[in-house]
Design a protein around this motif. Structure first.
Motif, PDB file in Angstrom:
ATOM      1  N   GLY A 177       0.790  -1.137   0.076  1.00  0.00           N
ATOM      2  CA  GLY A 177       0.018  -0.075   0.091  1.00  0.00           C
ATOM      3  C   GLY A 177       0.833   1.359  -0.130  1.00  0.00           C
ATOM      4  O   GLY A 177       0.658   2.233  -0.832  1.00  0.00           O
ATOM      5  N   CYS A 178       1.673   1.260   0.772  1.00  0.00           N
ATOM      6  CA  CYS A 178       2.577   2.465   0.879  1.00  0.00           C
ATOM      7  C   CYS A 178       3.468   2.681  -0.429  1.00  0.00           C
ATOM      8  O   CYS A 178       3.732   3.960  -0.979  1.00  0.00           O
ATOM      9  CB  CYS A 178       3.818   2.261   2.114  1.00  0.00           C
ATOM     10  SG  CYS A 178       2.703   2.472   3.571  1.00  0.00           S
ATOM     11  N   GLY A 179       3.899   1.550  -1.038  1.00  0.00           N
ATOM     12  CA  GLY A 179       4.429   1.385  -2.331  1.00  0.00           C
ATOM     13  C   GLY A 179       3.681   2.249  -3.326  1.00  0.00           C
ATOM     14  O   GLY A 179       4.131   2.943  -3.971  1.00  0.00           O
ATOM     15  N   LEU A 180       2.197   1.545  -3.544  1.00  0.00           N
ATOM     16  CA  LEU A 180       1.532   2.094  -4.339  1.00  0.00           C
ATOM     17  C   LEU A 180       1.399   3.568  -4.156  1.00  0.00           C
ATOM     18  O   LEU A 180       1.122   4.332  -5.161  1.00  0.00           O
ATOM     19  CB  LEU A 180       0.323   1.278  -4.269  1.00  0.00           C
ATOM     20  CG  LEU A 180       0.057   0.285  -5.455  1.00  0.00           C
ATOM     21  CD1 LEU A 180      -1.449  -0.379  -4.820  1.00  0.00           C
ATOM     22  CD2 LEU A 180       0.066   0.612  -6.593  1.00  0.00           C
ATOM     23  N   ALA A 181       1.416   4.065  -3.033  1.00  0.00           N
ATOM     24  CA  ALA A 181       0.928   5.376  -2.653  1.00  0.00           C
ATOM     25  C   ALA A 181       2.078   6.298  -3.156  1.00  0.00           C
ATOM     26  O   ALA A 181       1.941   7.247  -3.637  1.00  0.00           O
ATOM     27  CB  ALA A 181       0.978   5.709  -1.020  1.00  0.00           C
ATOM     28  N   GLY A 182       3.328   5.781  -2.961  1.00  0.00           N
ATOM     29  CA  GLY A 182       4.559   6.382  -3.460  1.00  0.00           C
ATOM     30  C   GLY A 182       4.490   6.536  -5.174  1.00  0.00           C
ATOM     31  O   GLY A 182       4.924   7.595  -5.791  1.00  0.00           O
ATOM     32  N   THR A 183       3.919   5.257  -5.529  1.00  0.00           N
ATOM     33  CA  THR A 183       3.939   5.477  -7.258  1.00  0.00           C
ATOM     34  C   THR A 183       2.694   6.357  -7.686  1.00  0.00           C
ATOM     35  O   THR A 183       2.849   7.181  -8.717  1.00  0.00           O
ATOM     36  CB  THR A 183       3.716   3.983  -7.920  1.00  0.00           C
ATOM     37  OG1 THR A 183       2.471   3.583  -7.585  1.00  0.00           O
ATOM     38  CG2 THR A 183       4.664   3.196  -7.565  1.00  0.00           C
ATOM     39  N   LEU A 184       1.703   6.562  -6.662  1.00  0.00           N
ATOM     40  CA  LEU A 184       0.760   7.537  -7.169  1.00  0.00           C
ATOM     41  C   LEU A 184       1.369   8.964  -7.111  1.00  0.00           C
ATOM     42  O   LEU A 184       0.694   9.704  -7.943  1.00  0.00           O
ATOM     43  CB  LEU A 184      -0.516   7.224  -6.393  1.00  0.00           C
ATOM     44  CG  LEU A 184      -1.129   5.988  -6.404  1.00  0.00           C
ATOM     45  CD1 LEU A 184      -2.164   5.484  -5.385  1.00  0.00           C
ATOM     46  CD2 LEU A 184      -1.942   5.831  -7.896  1.00  0.00           C
ATOM     47  N   TYR A 185       1.947   9.135  -5.984  1.00  0.00           N
ATOM     48  CA  TYR A 185       2.609  10.293  -5.829  1.00  0.00           C
ATOM     49  C   TYR A 185       3.490  10.750  -7.052  1.00  0.00           C
ATOM     50  O   TYR A 185       3.411  11.704  -7.573  1.00  0.00           O
ATOM     51  CB  TYR A 185       3.326  10.526  -4.508  1.00  0.00           C
ATOM     52  CG  TYR A 185       3.794  11.749  -4.206  1.00  0.00           C
ATOM     53  CD1 TYR A 185       2.781  12.816  -3.162  1.00  0.00           C
ATOM     54  CD2 TYR A 185       5.028  12.130  -3.885  1.00  0.00           C
ATOM     55  CE1 TYR A 185       3.070  13.914  -3.072  1.00  0.00           C
ATOM     56  CE2 TYR A 185       5.506  13.674  -3.762  1.00  0.00           C
ATOM     57  CZ  TYR A 185       4.447  14.441  -3.272  1.00  0.00           C
ATOM     58  OH  TYR A 185       4.985  15.510  -2.819  1.00  0.00           O
ATOM     59  N   LEU A 186       4.181  10.018  -7.232  1.00  0.00           N
ATOM     60  CA  LEU A 186       4.950  10.083  -8.450  1.00  0.00           C
ATOM     61  C   LEU A 186       4.218  10.209  -9.795  1.00  0.00           C
ATOM     62  O   LEU A 186       4.825  11.215 -10.580  1.00  0.00           O
ATOM     63  CB  LEU A 186       5.981   8.677  -8.840  1.00  0.00           C
ATOM     64  CG  LEU A 186       6.755   8.868  -9.768  1.00  0.00           C
ATOM     65  CD1 LEU A 186       7.996   9.768  -9.642  1.00  0.00           C
ATOM     66  CD2 LEU A 186       7.575   7.673 -10.091  1.00  0.00           C
ATOM     67  N   ALA A 187       3.074   9.760  -9.998  1.00  0.00           N
ATOM     68  CA  ALA A 187       2.459   9.784 -11.024  1.00  0.00           C
ATOM     69  C   ALA A 187       1.617  11.494 -11.219  1.00  0.00           C
ATOM     70  O   ALA A 187       1.562  12.012 -12.135  1.00  0.00           O
ATOM     71  CB  ALA A 187       1.269   8.890 -11.129  1.00  0.00           C
ATOM     72  N   THR A 188       1.435  11.681  -9.983  1.00  0.00           N
ATOM     73  CA  THR A 188       1.079  13.110  -9.795  1.00  0.00           C
ATOM     74  C   THR A 188       2.082  14.059  -9.949  1.00  0.00           C
ATOM     75  O   THR A 188       1.675  15.414 -10.541  1.00  0.00           O
ATOM     76  CB  THR A 188       0.050  13.564  -8.563  1.00  0.00           C
ATOM     77  OG1 THR A 188       0.884  13.154  -7.659  1.00  0.00           O
ATOM     78  CG2 THR A 188      -1.031  12.406  -8.567  1.00  0.00           C
ATOM     79  N   SER A 189       3.158  14.068  -9.445  1.00  0.00           N
ATOM     80  CA  SER A 189       4.233  15.135  -9.397  1.00  0.00           C
ATOM     81  C   SER A 189       5.351  14.865 -10.483  1.00  0.00           C
ATOM     82  O   SER A 189       6.191  15.663 -10.763  1.00  0.00           O
ATOM     83  CB  SER A 189       4.973  15.101  -8.131  1.00  0.00           C
ATOM     84  OG  SER A 189       5.622  14.006  -7.917  1.00  0.00           O
ATOM     85  N   ILE A 190       5.449  13.695 -11.175  1.00  0.00           N
ATOM     86  CA  ILE A 190       6.197  13.413 -12.038  1.00  0.00           C
ATOM     87  C   ILE A 190       7.799  13.259 -11.713  1.00  0.00           C
ATOM     88  O   ILE A 190       8.490  12.383 -12.039  1.00  0.00           O
ATOM     89  CB  ILE A 190       6.229  14.211 -13.352  1.00  0.00           C
ATOM     90  CG1 ILE A 190       4.625  14.222 -13.935  1.00  0.00           C
ATOM     91  CG2 ILE A 190       7.321  13.863 -14.593  1.00  0.00           C
ATOM     92  CD1 ILE A 190       4.546  15.084 -15.128  1.00  0.00           C
ATOM     93  N   SER A 191       8.181  14.154 -10.849  1.00  0.00           N
ATOM     94  CA  SER A 191       9.516  14.486 -10.387  1.00  0.00           C
ATOM     95  C   SER A 191       9.888  13.545  -9.502  1.00  0.00           C
ATOM     96  O   SER A 191       9.010  13.313  -8.608  1.00  0.00           O
ATOM     97  CB  SER A 191      10.319  15.708 -10.204  1.00  0.00           C
ATOM     98  OG  SER A 191       9.413  16.204  -9.107  1.00  0.00           O
TER      99      SER A 191
END
Lengths: 241, 296, 341
Positions: free
Chosen positions: C225-239
Motif C-alpha cells: 500500500g505504501c509503495g503504491l502510494a509512492g507511485t501514485l504520488y510520483l504519477a501526480t508530481s512526475i519528478s
C-alpha cells in the motif's frame, strides 16, 4: 490507641471485589495473622494497607492518622513497610544496595543496616553479592531486612515461608519470633495454619473478602480456624477477642 | 597509514556518538522508553547555546553551563507532562508522543532560527582546528580529543552516580521494579523525572559539541537520534561502556566506509548497525530488553 | 440451544450493511468523477485517496499489528523508484506504476523475517534506519543522479488531461482495492489472530496463533500500500527526488492520520485522512506553524484521546459502520465485545 486501624475497607480489582468491608485494629506489639484460602483477599488486603492498591471505600489509620489517600512511598515514611509475596528484591543490586535504597526513605529509629546484619548473620557473607544470586532463605532475610531498616510502626509480611526450604523457613521464623519478642507490631499472611497460630497473638480468618473469624490465637483451636477457612463457620458468631 | 588514521578518527568520532547516545540508553534503561525526540533535544540545546553566544559573545562552554539547567528542567517537564501519561497508556504510545514532540521541536526551531546551518566553531577559536600530530600523517584534533575525554568522564560519572549515590540507587531500583521501589519508599514519579532530566542534560552536552565540531540546522535532530540509537544497539543497551564501544565501532565503520567511497560514510554505519541487530535477532537475544541493572 | 442463540455472534448490523453499501455506491459514483469534476477537484481527490491509502496502511501495521514503524517511507520511496527503474527498462508507464507497488510488497516480504523480530522501539527505529539505507542506496543509482533526482519522463506520452484522469482512477482503484483487502483480511481468520495478538501476544502464541505469519501479512500489505502510494504520488508530481520520497514526514503524516482518526479502528484512519486533507487545505499555507500544529495535535490525541475521533464516537454511540470485530448479539448495548476471556 491501636497502631493500625482499618475501617470498612473495600478494594476492587476491576469488577471483582477482593476485600469487602473489613474493619480491624492492631494494637502496639501485637502480631495479627491473616489466614484463609487462596483468593480470600489476604494479599490484596496487605497490599492495600501498604498503598499498592487504592481502596474503593473505607479508611486506613496509622496511629490514628488517616493514611488512606497517601501513595505507597509516603506510607513508608509514615511507618508502614511490606515484605511482598515472592520477596521482590532488586535482583541486579547487591544486598547492601537493597538495604540502602530502603534506608534512605524510612523513619529514624533503632534499625540500621548493621542491626539487620546482626539479626540475620547469614547476610554478612553475602553483603556485596547481587540479590539475584542469593538462596531463597537469604533473599527472604534481605527482604525482611529491607522492610525493617525503614523502622516501620507496623510490619506487613506476605507469605514469608513460600517457596523456602523447611530449614530456611525455621530460620526466618526464629528471627520473626525474636522481632515479636522485642515488641514489633506485625500483620502477617501465612498459609500454614499451625505456624500462624503458634507465632501470632491474634488470628483473623478471611473468606471471600471478609473476616469470618477473629480472636486471640491462644483461645482458638485449629479446628475452629479450619472450619472458618473453608467457609463452614459462616453465619456463626465471631469469637470474642 | 591512511587507514590507521581513519580508524583513529573513527574512535574519536565514537566519543561524540557516545555523548549523544548515553542519554538515550539511560532513558530506555530506566523507563523502557525510546525517546524519538532525543536528537532534536540535542539540537535545541545547540541552538540555545548558539543564541547566547551570538547575543553576549561569551564562550560556548559558559553558555552551555547556562543551558544545562534549562535543558534539565525541560526534561523534567517532558516527563511529568507527557511521558508519564504516555507510559501508562502502553508501550506504543511513548513512541507516538515523542515522535510528535520531535516534529514540534524541529519546526519551532525552524520558525525561530530559519533554515541556515549554524556552527559554534567560530566561537571557540583555535580549539576548532588545532591538533596534535602523531607522526607524519596522523593528527588528533584537540576538539575531537576533548570530546572523547568528556564522553569518558560523563559515562564514568554516570556509572559512579548510579552505583554510589542515593538517587542513583533509587533510579536503579525503579528501573528494575517500580512497584516494589514504591513499597520501599521510593517516589518513582520523581525518580523518573530526575532520570529524564539527566538524559536530556547529557544530550544537551552532545548537541553543543556537535555545534563545535560541525554544523547543525533545525532538522538535524533525527540524524543524531539515528546515530545515537545505532551506537546504543551496537554496544548493547544498558551498559555505559558498551555505549562508548558502540559509538567507537560506528565511528570506525563510517570513517572506513568514507575511505572506500564518497557515500560510504552513512551506508557503512547503517550496514554495521543492521548487521549487529540482525546477528542479535538471529542469536535469539532479546536485544534492547536486556536488563538495565546488569551493567550499571 | 437457547443459550447459544442468545449469545450468537453477529457482525452485520443493519447499520453496517447500509454503511458498506453506501461506501460501495460512493466508490462507484467516484469512478465517474472525471465526467463531472473539474481538474482541481480531481487533483485534490487524488491526493485524498493517497492519504486514505497511507493512513489505512499505517493503521493496519500499528493499530492491528502493534507495529509502530517510523520507516514506512522506505516503501513509499522504493515503490516510486521501482516504477522509474522499470519505466527506464521499457515497461509501460502505468504498468510500471502498479509494479512499483508489487516491488515494495516484495521488499516488505524480504525484510519481514528480520524486521518483525524486532520489538517496540527497536522495530520503530530499525525501520527508520532501513529507510535511510535504502535512500542512500537509491542515490547510488546513476539514473537517479543522487539527490538531484529524475523524472518519470514516460508520463509525457499522455496529455496532462488524460494523465489527470488516469491518475485519479489509479488512485481510486488502489485505495479501494487495498482498503477492501484489509477489510476482508480483518474479517477473515487473520482478524481473529490479530485480536488475539493484540490482547496478549504470548497467550496468543501459546494458543497456536501464528504471530509472525499474521504480522507478516500485515507488513507485506502495508508495504504494498505504501509503495503504491509512492507511485501514485510520483504519477501526480512526475519528478522523483529521493529526499522527498524517503522523507520521514510521510510517516509523520500517517501517524497523524491514524492517531487522530482512531488507531485500531477500521473507519478511523479514513476519517483521519479526511481531517488531515482538510487541515492541509486550510492551514497548509501557514507553513511551519501548520507542522507544529500537526505534531502537537498528534501528541494531544495520543495522550488524551487515544482511541481517536472515530474510536471515541464508537465508544459513545456503540457505532460500528465497518465491522471487523466480533459483536456478541446477546450482549448488545454493552458496545462491541472484545476478544477477552
Amino acid at each position: 490507641m491501636s497502631v493500625l486501624g482499618l475501617e470498612r475497607l473495600e478494594v476492587r480489582h476491576g469488577q471483582l471485589q477482593a476485600v469487602r468491608g473489613i474493619s480491624l485494629a492492631v494494637a502496639e506489639g501485637e502480631t495479627l495473622a491473616l489466614v484463609g484460602a487462596n483468593g480470600a483477599g489476604k494479599t490484596t488486603l496487605l497490599r492495600a494497607i501498604a498503598g499498592a492498591h487504592r481502596p474503593a471505600a473505607g479508611r486506613i489509620l496509622l496511629d490514628g492518622a488517616d493514611v488512606t489517600a497517601l501513595p505507597a512511598y509516603r506510607r513508608v515514611a509514615q511507618g508502614i513497610a511490606l515484605v511482598p509475596e515472592g520477596r521482590r528484591l532488586f535482583a541486579g543490586m547487591t544486598v547492601e544496595e537493597n538495604l540502602l535504597v530502603a534506608r534512605a526513605n524510612g523513619r529514624p529509629g533503632p534499625w540500621t543496616i548493621e542491626r539487620v546484619l546482626a539479626t540475620f548473620p547469614m547476610l554478612r557473607a553475602r553483603f556485596k553479592a547481587k540479590a539475584g544470586s542469593l538462596s531463597g532463605g537469604e533473599q527472604q532475610a534481605t527482604a525482611i531486612g529491607r522492610a525493617l531498616v525503614t523502622n516501620p510502626r507496623v510490619l506487613l509480611l506476605d507469605e514469608v515461608s513460600l517457596g523456602l526450604a523447611p530449614i530456611a523457613v525455621e530460620r526466618v521464623y526464629e528471627c520473626l519470633r525474636a522481632l515479636i519478642g522485642a515488641g514489633a507490631t506485625i500483620v502477617l499472611v501465612e498459609q500454614d495454619l499451625g505456624r500462624a497460630l503458634r507465632v501470632a497473638t491474634r488470628v483473623a480468618c478471611m473468606l471471600e473478602g471478609r473476616v469470618v473469624l477473629e480472636g486471640a490465637a491462644a483461645a482458638m483451636t485449629r479446628e475452629q480456624v479450619s472450619a472458618a477457612y473453608f467457609g463452614l463457620a459462616r453465619g456463626e458468631e465471631p469469637q470474642p477477642a | 597509514m591512511i587507514w590507521l588514521n581513519q580508524v583513529i578518527q573513527g574512535v574519536l568520532l565514537g566519543g561524540y556518538y557516545a555523548l549523544i547516545a548515553c542519554g538515550l540508553s539511560f532513558m530506555f534503561g530506566v523507563m523502557r522508553v525510546i525517546n524519538l525526540a532525543h536528537g532534536d533535544l540535542g539540537i535545541l540545546a545547540a541552538f540555545l547555546v548558539w543564541a547566547i553566544v551570538e547575543h553576549s559573545g561569551m564562550s560556548p562552554f559558559l553558555a552551555l553551563a547556562i543551558v544545562l539547567p534549562l535543558m534539565g528542567a525541560l526534561g523534567w517537564l517532558m516527563q511529568r507532562a507527557m511521558l508519564e501519561r504516555s507510559l501508562r497508556a502502553g508501550v506504543l504510545v511513548p513512541l507516538l508522543t515523542t515522535f510528535g514532540l520531535a516534529i514540534v521541536i524541529q519546526n519551532l526551531l525552524f520558525e525561530q532560527f530559519g533554515a541556515d546551518t549554524r556552527s559554534l566553531a567560530p566561537a571557540i577559536g583555535d580549539l576548532a582546528f588545532d591538533s596534535w600530530s602523531l607522526g607524519s600523517q596522523i593528527y588528533i584534533g584537540k576538539l575531537a580529543g576533548l570530546i572523547f575525554a568528556v564522553a569518558v568522564v560523563l559515562l564514568g560519572g554516570l556509572q559512579l552516580f548510579l552505583a554510589r549515590t542515593g538517587l542513583g540507587r533509587a533510579i536503579r531500583a525503579v528501573a528494575e521494579d517500580p512497584d516494589t521501589a514504591e513499597l520501599v519508599g521510593v517516589d518513582s514519579r520523581t525518580v523518573y523525572a530526575a532520570a529524564a532530566a539527566i538524559a536530556v542534560m547529557t544530550v544537551a552536552v552532545g548537541g553543543t559539541f556537535l555545534g563545535m565540531r560541525a554544523t547543525f540546522a533545525p532538522y538535524a535532530g533525527p540524524a543524531q537520534l539515528i546515530f545515537a540509537f545505532e551506537a546504543v544497539v551496537i554496544g548493547g543497551i544498558g551498559s555505559m561502556w558498551g555505549t562508548l564501544a558502540g559509538g567507537v565501532a560506528l565511528g570506525i565503520a563510517q570513517n572506513l566506509g568514507a575511505q572506500i567511497a564518497p557515500n560510504g560514510f552513512l551506508i557503512a554505519g547503517h550496514a554495521v548497525f543492521l548487521a549487529v541487530l540482525g546477528a542479535r535477532v538471529a542469536a535469539g537475544e532479546r536485544g534492547l530488553r536486556a536488563l538495565f541493572g546488569r551493567a550499571a | 440451544m437457547s443459550a447459544r442463540a442468545a449469545l450468537a455472534i453477529r457482525r452485520w448490523t443493519p447499520l453496517s450493511v447500509a454503511a458498506v453499501g453506501t461506501l460501495a455506491a460512493l466508490a462507484a459514483a467516484l469512478a465517474f468523477g472525471p465526467l463531472f469534476l473539474d481538474a482541481n477537484a480531481l487533483d485534490r481527490l487524488t491526493t485524498l485517496f493517497i492519504y486514505v491509502l497511507l493512513a489505512t496502511m499505517w493503521n493496519a501495521l500499528a493499530g492491528y499489528g502493534g507495529l509502530v514503524s517510523v520507516g514506512q517511507q522506505a516503501f513509499f520511496g522504493i515503490g516510486a523508484y521501482a516504477a522509474i527503474r522499470l519505466s527506464s527498462f521499457g515497461v509501460g508507464v502505468y504498468p510500471a506504476l502498479l509494479l512499483g507497488g508489487a516491488c515494495a510488497a516484495a521488499l516488505a516480504y524480504a525484510l519481514s523475517g528480520f524486521a518483525l523480530r524486532l520489538r517496540g522501539g527497536e522495530f520503530a527505529i530499525g525501520m527508520w534506519v532501513l529507510a535511510e539505507l535504502l535512500h542512500l542506496l537509491v542515490n547510488l543509482d546513476r539514473l537517479i543522479q543522487g539527490e538531484t533526482g529524475t523524472s518519470l519522463i514516460a508520463l509525457n506520452a499522455f496529455s496532462p488531461e488524460h494523465r489527470r484522469d488516469y491518475n485519479y482512477w489509479l488512485a481510486l482503484a488502489s485505495m479501494g482495492a487495498l482498503v477492501a483487502l484489509v477489510f476482508a483480511l480483518l474479517r477473515g481468520r487473520l482478524g481473529a489472530s490479530v485480536q488475539a495478538i493484540r490482547d496478549n501476544e504470548e497467550a496468543a502464541a501459546s494458543l497456536g496463533v501464528r504471530v509472525l505469519a499474521t504480522k507478516r501479512i500485515l507488513f507485506v500489505v502495508a508495504g504494498a500500500g505504501c509503495g503504491l502510494a509512492g507511485t501514485l504520488y510520483l504519477a501526480t508530481s512526475i519528478s522523483f527526488q529521493p529526499a522527498t520520497y524517503f522523507g520521514v514526514q510521510w510517516t509523520a503524516y500517517m501517524i497523524f492520520m491514524a492517531l487522530v482518526g482512531g488507531l485500531g479502528t477500521f473507519e478511523g484512519p479514513i476519517l483521519g485522512a479526511i481531517v488531515f486533507f482538510l487541515m492541509e487545505s486550510f492551514f497548509g499555507a501557514t507553513g511551519i506553524w501548520y507542522l507544529v500544529g500537526l505534531g502537537a495535535t498528534a501528541v494531544a490525541f495520543a495522550l488524551y484521546l487515544p482511541r481517536g475521533l472515530w474510536g471515541t464516537l464508537e465508544e459513545r454511540f456503540g457505532l460500528k459502520l465497518l465491522p471487523v470485530g466480533y459483536r456478541v448479539a446477546g450482549a448488545e448495548g454493552d458496545g462491541p465485545a472484545r476478544g477477552r476471556t
